[in-house]
Design a protein around this motif. Structure first.
Motif, mmCIF file in Angstrom:
data_model
loop_
_atom_site.group_PDB
_atom_site.id
_atom_site.type_symbol
_atom_site.label_atom_id
_atom_site.label_comp_id
_atom_site.label_asym_id
_atom_site.label_seq_id
_atom_site.Cartn_x
_atom_site.Cartn_y
_atom_site.Cartn_z
ATOM 1 N N LYS A 225 82.553 -23.432 86.573
ATOM 2 C CA LYS A 225 83.858 -23.338 85.907
ATOM 3 C C LYS A 225 83.781 -23.459 84.389
ATOM 4 C CE LYS A 225 87.333 -24.471 89.380
ATOM 5 N NZ LYS A 225 88.336 -25.456 89.854
ATOM 6 N N PRO A 226 82.982 -24.388 83.820
ATOM 7 C CA PRO A 226 82.927 -24.452 82.345
ATOM 8 C C PRO A 226 82.485 -23.140 81.698
ATOM 9 C CG PRO A 226 81.945 -26.408 83.316
ATOM 10 C CD PRO A 226 82.189 -25.472 84.437
ATOM 11 N N TYR A 227 81.544 -22.455 82.324
ATOM 12 C CA TYR A 227 81.073 -21.196 81.760
ATOM 13 C C TYR A 227 82.128 -20.097 81.921
ATOM 14 C CZ TYR A 227 76.607 -23.647 81.837
ATOM 15 O OH TYR A 227 75.601 -24.555 81.646
ATOM 16 N N GLU A 228 82.842 -20.092 83.054
ATOM 17 C CA GLU A 228 83.902 -19.107 83.243
ATOM 18 C C GLU A 228 85.056 -19.346 82.271
ATOM 19 O OE1 GLU A 228 83.854 -16.501 85.051
ATOM 20 O OE2 GLU A 228 82.064 -16.849 86.237
ATOM 21 N N GLU A 229 85.387 -20.608 82.037
ATOM 22 C CA GLU A 229 86.453 -20.927 81.080
ATOM 23 C C GLU A 229 86.042 -20.533 79.660
ATOM 24 O OE1 GLU A 229 87.095 -25.039 81.660
ATOM 25 O OE2 GLU A 229 88.181 -24.795 83.563
ATOM 26 N N ALA A 230 84.758 -20.724 79.350
ATOM 27 C CA ALA A 230 84.277 -20.317 78.015
ATOM 28 C C ALA A 230 84.393 -18.804 77.844
ATOM 29 C CB ALA A 230 82.830 -20.764 77.821
ATOM 30 N N LEU A 231 84.118 -18.050 78.913
ATOM 31 C CA LEU A 231 84.248 -16.596 78.835
ATOM 32 C C LEU A 231 85.701 -16.178 78.676
ATOM 33 C CD1 LEU A 231 81.696 -15.418 81.555
ATOM 34 C CD2 LEU A 231 81.487 -15.172 79.093
ATOM 35 N N GLU A 235 86.174 -14.378 72.446
ATOM 36 C CA GLU A 235 86.537 -13.020 72.048
ATOM 37 C C GLU A 235 85.382 -12.072 72.333
ATOM 38 O OE1 GLU A 235 87.634 -13.051 67.972
ATOM 39 O OE2 GLU A 235 89.425 -14.297 68.275
ATOM 40 N N THR A 236 85.735 -10.823 72.568
ATOM 41 C CA THR A 236 84.723 -9.792 72.830
ATOM 42 C C THR A 236 83.772 -9.697 71.630
ATOM 43 O OG1 THR A 236 86.382 -8.620 74.107
ATOM 44 C CG2 THR A 236 84.427 -7.374 73.489
ATOM 45 N N PRO A 237 82.451 -9.582 71.847
ATOM 46 C CA PRO A 237 81.745 -9.224 73.083
ATOM 47 C C PRO A 237 81.242 -10.406 73.888
ATOM 48 C CG PRO A 237 80.259 -8.983 71.239
ATOM 49 C CD PRO A 237 81.562 -9.456 70.662
ATOM 50 N N ALA A 244 74.516 -18.247 77.495
ATOM 51 C CA ALA A 244 74.513 -19.610 78.047
ATOM 52 C C ALA A 244 74.673 -19.576 79.566
ATOM 53 C CB ALA A 244 75.631 -20.419 77.406
ATOM 54 N N TYR A 245 75.537 -18.685 80.056
ATOM 55 C CA TYR A 245 75.744 -18.548 81.501
ATOM 56 C C TYR A 245 74.452 -18.047 82.174
ATOM 57 C CZ TYR A 245 78.984 -18.139 85.474
ATOM 58 O OH TYR A 245 79.645 -18.315 86.663
#
Length: 875
Positions: A225-231, A235-237, A244-245
């Protein structure tokens, strides 16, 4: 509600597919009289005429886009515009061909949305024979590709289950159970809802194994979840967040999840070569699945064709998975046509291909088909590259593999006779070759020649020769080497001393010239100062002047073009305005009455520009100030574009032409044709022709007719001699391809800058020209050749808001006319920067006032004689 709606939709799609397979609908085309539909009228002639004009414009635009793609096939926006126009025109054959070409160059990145659309589309064919199994296979492929997607994979699983529910039979219940159990074992967003739905749907209790896998997946989801929330928040890209993921998944070690996160990262960063390289390296070393590995390599070179490292990895992967030799050779040819920017990239791809061919050869046999192919490839590489420093490497490999040192020595002699004998590193490379694969005699011969010919680092070559004789030679060989090296170094030192003396003499001459220029400027300044009348003299002249303010008096005359003999005014005839606003009365025959002078000033033509006629007007600049009769000259030049209504040349108050003018035409088309005359040479200077635009209303408007982006079919050449002409450069370039245009870069005065742009017919010819022309000597100048890719212009730094700027100082501080000479502050800066000056109130009391830029500084403390004595004694 959402799931029930999707279920109903899938039911309808399945029913429609079955009905379509049972009975095919028959429809008449629109506008057919038998269908009973209304037919359109013919329409008025005006609308049909507009349609024909639009159709012609579209055809011309389609032709232009096709020509642009023939020059640069990797122009993504051109592909999109061409497909859009072909759709409008209904050119189905051309449209299919254009889409096919674009799909060959730019692959479509796989994603959950595309797979879901594809699966739903395939449901429409379930009524056909084997349709259900075909849909299931598509769903299984989709789950393999993106079923592990944490945030978007749930929709695909739900669509698969809804499909199975739509065709529900008793035998299919176990399939739905299996889908639920598979999904609950994967960490996906909204897993709790899927678990609750399974509990509600299933009539039997959920097995313990499924519950255990579900809890394990929930724990994994919490880590992700932390990595998904960071994504989601980035901002793109999102390249750093994806990296990190990827590192997190690499530590976990699940190959399927690692592959998925790489694919997700590449979906948003498909033009990042390093990301492709890391992904391909992981597939090559870990998964090693042929179809998966080769597919990823193919997508990499299609997305980033300009990166030679990706092509080399692709060739190695094809060799590793034992792909046919003809396919590998075909891929190598594609790499040569990819249009690399640097010449060294071609060296690397050739080296990789030759290594591959070398590994195919069995050197235990005297001759074989593979050996002959390797030799022909070496010969082709030598002819293709024409770069001496890389040819040496190929000759070393050739001599080592084919045991043919005699052939290598012949090729080496050919290299050294082409101007490379003066470089020490070339001789030392040859010495290393002979040391490894030749004999001592040839090593000694090579070093003796190197000592005689080397001019850049002769000391190094001499040291290597002495080392060789110390190890291998006899006493006679040692004496000969010492004598030769001493004589050579003595001559080198003598030459260097002469060169240093010559350089010192040139430096001294330059210093003398600089001193002479400095003295000339000082004398000129002193003479101007002597000619300049003093204020006291002016005042005396004004007092002696008998004329009154209203009477006529004589003023110095400035003769303008068109008066009398047209002679321009002399510098020494100009006088400075007096203290009371009147000019000093000069003596001599040059004086003319005041009325005549004022009349002559009024006769100067003033240019009033009408902004309503901008569309039929062009602005012409960078003309020579000495141009005689600019109106007649320019009328003759622009007459070929159309009827010229007026030419408004701009003069200064002395009557001197200022080098720019306005040319007004009768028709707007003539003004557009006049823009083609931009940078035409007029009296030795390039004439600038640009649209007439009010820069007060459009401050950012700039006209530059040449591209400032990467152009793979155009070369940038630097280091050209100033005497090189366009015809001479074309003669050099046309040997490497069809030259479409050559532009020599000049300054505003028309003087060459030693730079040029050469446009070829396509990228392949430009790439060949880079290889064969880079480092070429033209009139004793070594030129540099590269693909045209101008750097971005640096924008001027803007002052931060809220921060005071000198240029933004309030105007009222200096008065209505700004800061004059007599308003310069003579106060030291240290005193000006005092933060809290002390001000006196009107009643004599001292009070503190806030520091402002206009407050006077505090008075310094007065010093007594004793204070001065102490200060001097300290020194």
């Amino acid at each position: 509600v959402e799931r029930s709606g999707r279920r109903a939709e899938l039911h309808k799609m399945a029913a429609a597919g079955a009905e379509a397979a049972a009975e095919e609908e028959k429809r008449l085309p629109e506008g057919d009289p038998e269908s009973g539909g209304d037919s359109d009228d013919e329409g008025d002639t005006d609308s049909s005429g507009d349609g024909e004009d639009e159709e012609k414009e579209n055809e011309a635009e389609i032709q232009r886009l096709e020509e642009q793609l023939s020059i640069n096939a990797f122009d993504y926006n051109c592909h999109l515009d061409l497909i859009k126009l072909l759709q409008q025109e209904g050119e189905l054959v051309k449209l299919r061909r254009a889409r096919q070409k674009m799909s060959e160059l730019f692959p479509l990145t796989e994603g959950p949305e595309i797979w879901l659309e594809y699966a739903q589309y395939s449901i429409g064919g379930i009524g056909q024979e084997g349709g259900i199994e075909r849909v299931r296979s598509i769903f299984e492929r989709a789950l393999t590709a993106v079923g592990l997607h944490v945030t978007k994979g749930t929709a695909l699983w739900e669509a698969y289950r809804e499909f199975e529910n739509a065709i529900l039979e008793t035998a299919q219940l176990e399939k739905i159970h299996t889908l639920f159990r598979r999904q609950l074992g994967i960490p996906l967003l909204d897993m709790e809802a899927s678990y609750a739905e399974y509990e509600e749907w299933s009539e039997e209790p959920i097995p313990e194994t499924t519950i255990k896998n579900y809890k394990k997946a929930l724990q994994q989801l919490e880590k992700c979840k932390p990595y998904e929330e960071a994504l989601l928040g980035a901002e793109t890209p999102k390249l750093a967040e994806y990296q990190a993921y990827i590192d997190f998944e690499m530590k976990a070690g699940d190959p399927a999840r690692i592959q998925l996160i790489y694919e997700r990262a590449l979906a948003e960063n498909c033009l990042v070569p390093d990301l492709w390289a890391r992904y391909n390296q992981y597939l090559d070393r870990q998964l090693k699945v042929k179809e998966l590995v080769l597919s990823a390599h193919d997508r990499a070179v299609r997305n980033c064709p300009w990166t030679v490292g990706l092509w080399i990895r692709y060739l190695l992967a094809m060799e590793r998975h034992r792909v046919e030799h003809s396919i590998i050779s075909e891929m190598f040819e594609k790499a040569l046509n990819a249009g690399f920017i640097q010449a060294t990239d071609y060296v690397e791809i050739w080296q990789a291909y030759l290594d591959y061919l070398r590994r195919r050869v069995d050197f235990t046999q005297d001759s074989s088909k593979e050996l002959e192919e390797l030799r022909s490839a070496f010969a082709r590489a030598v002819e293709y590259l024409k770069q001496e420093y890389c040819l040496l490497l190929f000759k070393i490999i050739f001599a080592r593999l084919c045991n043919n040192m005699q052939k290598a020595r012949e090729l080496w002699d050919n290299i050294m006779t082409k101007g490379n004998a003066k470089y020490a590193n070339m001789w030392l490379e040859y010495y290393n070759l002979e040391r490894a694969h030749g004999d001592t005699q040839h090593c000694r011969k090579a070093l003796h020649r190197a000592v005689q010919c080397t001019s850049d680092y002769p000391e190094h070559v001499c040291e290597v020769l002495l080392t060789l004789e110390r190890i291998e030679g006899t006493l006679e060989d040692w004496d000969a080497a010492v004598q030769k090296t001493e004589n050579r170094l003595a001559r080198v030192n003598e030459q260097r001393a002469k060169a240093a003396e010559k350089e010192a003499a040139l430096a001294k001459q330059e210093e003398e010239r600089a001193e002479q220029r400095k003295q000339a400027r000082a004398e000129k300044k002193a003479s101007k100062k002597a000619k300049k009348p003093r204020i006291g003299d002016k005042r005396k002249a004004d007092e002696d002047d008998e004329g009154e303010w209203g009477q006529e008096e004589e003023l110095p005359s400035k003769r303008y073009r068109g008066e009398g003999d047209g002679v321009l005014p002399e510098e020494d005839m100009e006088v400075e305005t007096g203290l009371f606003g009147r000019s000093e009365k000069p003596d001599g025959p040059a004086a003319i009455p005041k009325e005549k002078a004022s009349t002559s000033r009024k006769d100067i033509p003033k240019v009033f520009h009408d902004s309503s006629k901008d569309k039929v007007t062009v602005f012409v600049s960078n003309l020579a100030y000495t141009m005689a009769e600019p109106e007649a000259k320019l009328r003759e030049l622009f007459g070929s574009c159309g009827e010229v209504v007026e030419i408004r040349a701009v003069f200064n108050n002395k009557g001197t032409f200022r080098g720019y003018c306005y040319v007004q035409f009768k028709e707007e088309e003539a003004a557009r044709q006049a823009l083609a005359l931009d940078r035409t040479a007029v009296e030795g200077r390039p004439m600038f022709v640009s649209p007439c635009v009010d820069k007060n209303k459009n401050p950012d408007f700039k006209v530059f007719r040449y591209s400032t982006t990467l152009e793979k079919h155009k070369l940038f050449i630097s280091g050209l001699p100033f005497s090189c002409t366009k015809e001479e450069l074309e003669e050099i370039c046309k040997a490497h391809g069809n030259v479409k245009d050559i532009r020599l870069v000049t300054n505003r005065a028309g003087k060459p800058k030693g730079l040029a742009y050469v446009e070829f017919e396509n990228e392949a010819q430009a790439s060949q020209a880079v290889l064969k022309m880079d480092g070429l000597t033209v009139k004793d100048h070594v030129i540099k050749v590269m693909i045209s890719n101008p750097p971005l212009r640096k924008l001027p730094d803007r002052p931060e808001p809220g921060r005071a700027s000198l240029s933004l100082a309030p105007r009222q501080i200096y008065g209505a006319r700004g800061k004059g000479r007599t308003q310069l502050s003579m106060m030291p800066r240290a005193l000006q920067r005092q933060s809290n000056p002390v001000a006196k109130a009107e009643n004599g009391m001292v009070q503190n006032s806030p520091a402002t830029s206009s407050d006077p500084p505090a008075e310094p403390k007065k010093m007594s004689n004793a204070d001065f004595a102490k200060m001097l004694l300290k020194k």
